[in-house]
Enzyme design. Sequence first.
Site, PDB file in Angstrom:
ATOM      1  N   HIS A  26      -5.987   4.247  -8.962  1.00  0.00           N
ATOM      2  CA  HIS A  26      -5.250   5.431  -9.414  1.00  0.00           C
ATOM      3  C   HIS A  26      -5.565   5.712 -10.885  1.00  0.00           C
ATOM      4  CE1 HIS A  26      -2.258   3.664  -6.373  1.00  0.00           C
ATOM      5  NE2 HIS A  26      -2.791   4.712  -5.788  1.00  0.00           N
ATOM      6  N   CYS A 135      -2.954   7.857   6.454  1.00  0.00           N
ATOM      7  CA  CYS A 135      -3.649   9.035   5.900  1.00  0.00           C
ATOM      8  C   CYS A 135      -2.778  10.279   5.955  1.00  0.00           C
ATOM      9  CB  CYS A 135      -4.924   9.341   6.680  1.00  0.00           C
ATOM     10  SG  CYS A 135      -6.189   8.081   6.605  1.00  0.00           S
ATOM     11  N   CYS A 157      -7.974   3.551  12.629  1.00  0.00           N
ATOM     12  CA  CYS A 157      -8.411   4.468  11.569  1.00  0.00           C
ATOM     13  C   CYS A 157      -9.458   3.749  10.717  1.00  0.00           C
ATOM     14  CB  CYS A 157      -7.200   4.867  10.718  1.00  0.00           C
ATOM     15  SG  CYS A 157      -7.656   5.571   9.137  1.00  0.00           S
ATOM     16  N   LYS A 314     -13.024  -1.535  -0.817  1.00  0.00           N
ATOM     17  CA  LYS A 314     -12.229  -0.565  -1.563  1.00  0.00           C
ATOM     18  C   LYS A 314     -10.951  -1.246  -2.009  1.00  0.00           C
ATOM     19  CE  LYS A 314      -9.745   3.763  -1.380  1.00  0.00           C
ATOM     20  NZ  LYS A 314      -8.623   4.343  -0.700  1.00  0.00           N
ATOM     21  N   LYS A 317      -3.779  -1.545  -2.433  1.00  0.00           N
ATOM     22  CA  LYS A 317      -2.561  -2.330  -2.407  1.00  0.00           C
ATOM     23  C   LYS A 317      -2.399  -2.968  -1.025  1.00  0.00           C
ATOM     24  CE  LYS A 317       1.652  -3.460  -3.802  1.00  0.00           C
ATOM     25  NZ  LYS A 317       2.595  -2.891  -2.859  1.00  0.00           N
TER      26      LYS A 317
END
Length: 535
Positions: A26, A135, A157, A314, A317
């Site tokens: 972020h 998502c 997913c 990637k 969290k």
Amino acid sequence: MPSNPGKSFYVTTPIFYVNDAPHIGHAYTEVAADVLARWHRQRGENSFLLTGTDEHGEKILRTAAANQSTPKVWADKLVEEAWLPLLETIDIDNQDFIRTTEPRHERNVQKFLQHLYDTGFIYRGSYEGNYCVGCEEYKTEADLIDGQGDFAGISVCAIHSKPVEKLQETNYFFKLSEFTQPLLDFYEANPKFIQPESARNEVVAFVRRGLEDLSISRSKEKFDWGIDIPWDESHITYVWFDALLNYITAIGYGEESAELQQKFADLWPASVQVVGKDILRFHAVIWPAMLMAAGLSPANQVFGHGWLLVGGEKMSKSKLTGIAPNQITDTFGSDAFRYYFMKAIAFGQDGSFSWEDLSARYQAELANGFGNLASRVIAMVHRYFDGVVPEEFGLEAVDLHVAEVAKAAAQNADAAIEAVAIQDALNSIWTLVDELNNYITVQEPWVLAKSPENKERLATVLNTTLEGLRVLAVLLNPFIPKATAKLWAALGDSVGELATQQIQNAGNWGQLTTGVTLGQLEALFPRIEAESETK
Ligand code: MSP
């Protein structure tokens, strides 16, 4: 082109899911957008950075309930305790912070929806599909992969590695399919709209396959944490449709006051919208189609940056690879955080984070390359000229070369930022850091200082290096604002405030006033003790 000639520079970050704990992924998006905003401000433009939080949807409702709270109270707490402090931690200079639970957002989302309903772009229909709650999106077969471990044998997913839910809904749809051709025409007419090039190609290929209409509401029977559909209060707005509108509700869309209408006219279309590549399609397909339907222009550019990888994955969290930004800034400081992520990773590509690389660059580039250069030069001016900026007594070819490198660094960095090539901008600026270090090594001012007959040459050499530091302070201010403020304070008030120094003039030589007394300079990037270097 991200710049809007004669207009303001408006840059946005995605609004963050309020429920997540801020991590360096972020913070990476934030820093990039902040660097662009600060750079354009340093060019003298009216530069406006928007960021904020995405607060509706099922996830936040569930966690609030699990914490015996209501979603709004829970979101208030997270904004205060996590998201606003993040901006401090990494030194973000944002002009606004929008929360999707604010009245200015909610009422104008409703206005937008009503307008699209009245003009026939929204209709009632039914849909069945695979929904990923992570998502907040329906997935096509192509978006699913074979599950692993607990989920072996079922489709999951590809982003969250978790099963999707089969949903059958009757609700409201946005006629996204009608925008397949208008979007393709728009991409063609605006080849820089989606950047980088690889991202553009991927989006164009996706749209060419044809778009389906988009479900934009959810029945309140399932959950009711969202913005009411204005003509049917048994439905709330789909969270992405609500969230994307933040970019215009924050700057006055739909408001009556002349002042806000003017603000909207000044800022929209946004110059550049910075997003992670995982959410590029929302911003490069759905969002421009929504705007076209409402008769508004899409942004000038959407830039999809890469992912921060930790251990090759990637960072996230949910996969427990998340690193909190203050784990880095507590030791290295916010400037080093900002510098490191902008310098080590080509903006637009994935990049791996490692503590070793961060420590090594801190030491070699910030502490030794830039920090020592500044403190040595200023210390020598104190030692040999009582801290007074010496005049130059005729520039030799080597001195003129420094001036040329400075000018080229400023021009090339400016061109790189225009192309949102943030790493290239820093590389251009660093040519001047390297040039000044070489220049000092070759000129050996400490040797010149030994013979009184070399006093004039010594003055010229130190004047040249001080000029070089002035240029560096201006060019680096958008990246490492704390260090450049200290350096500027030490350079004395001979050229005015740092904030008023324009990038376009930075490379013009000879701006320091001779005879002015310099301040002292504390270490810009102090040595970091060995035990905290490797966490
Ligand atoms: N709420 C939506 C965005 C709505 S915008 C109208 C959302 N939020 S998010 O908090 O999940 O992500 C926000 C940004 O953080 C995205 O740009 C995302 O790509 C970025 N990152 C999250 N993890 C990341 C990395 N590991 N690396 C780089 N950026 C990443 O999506």
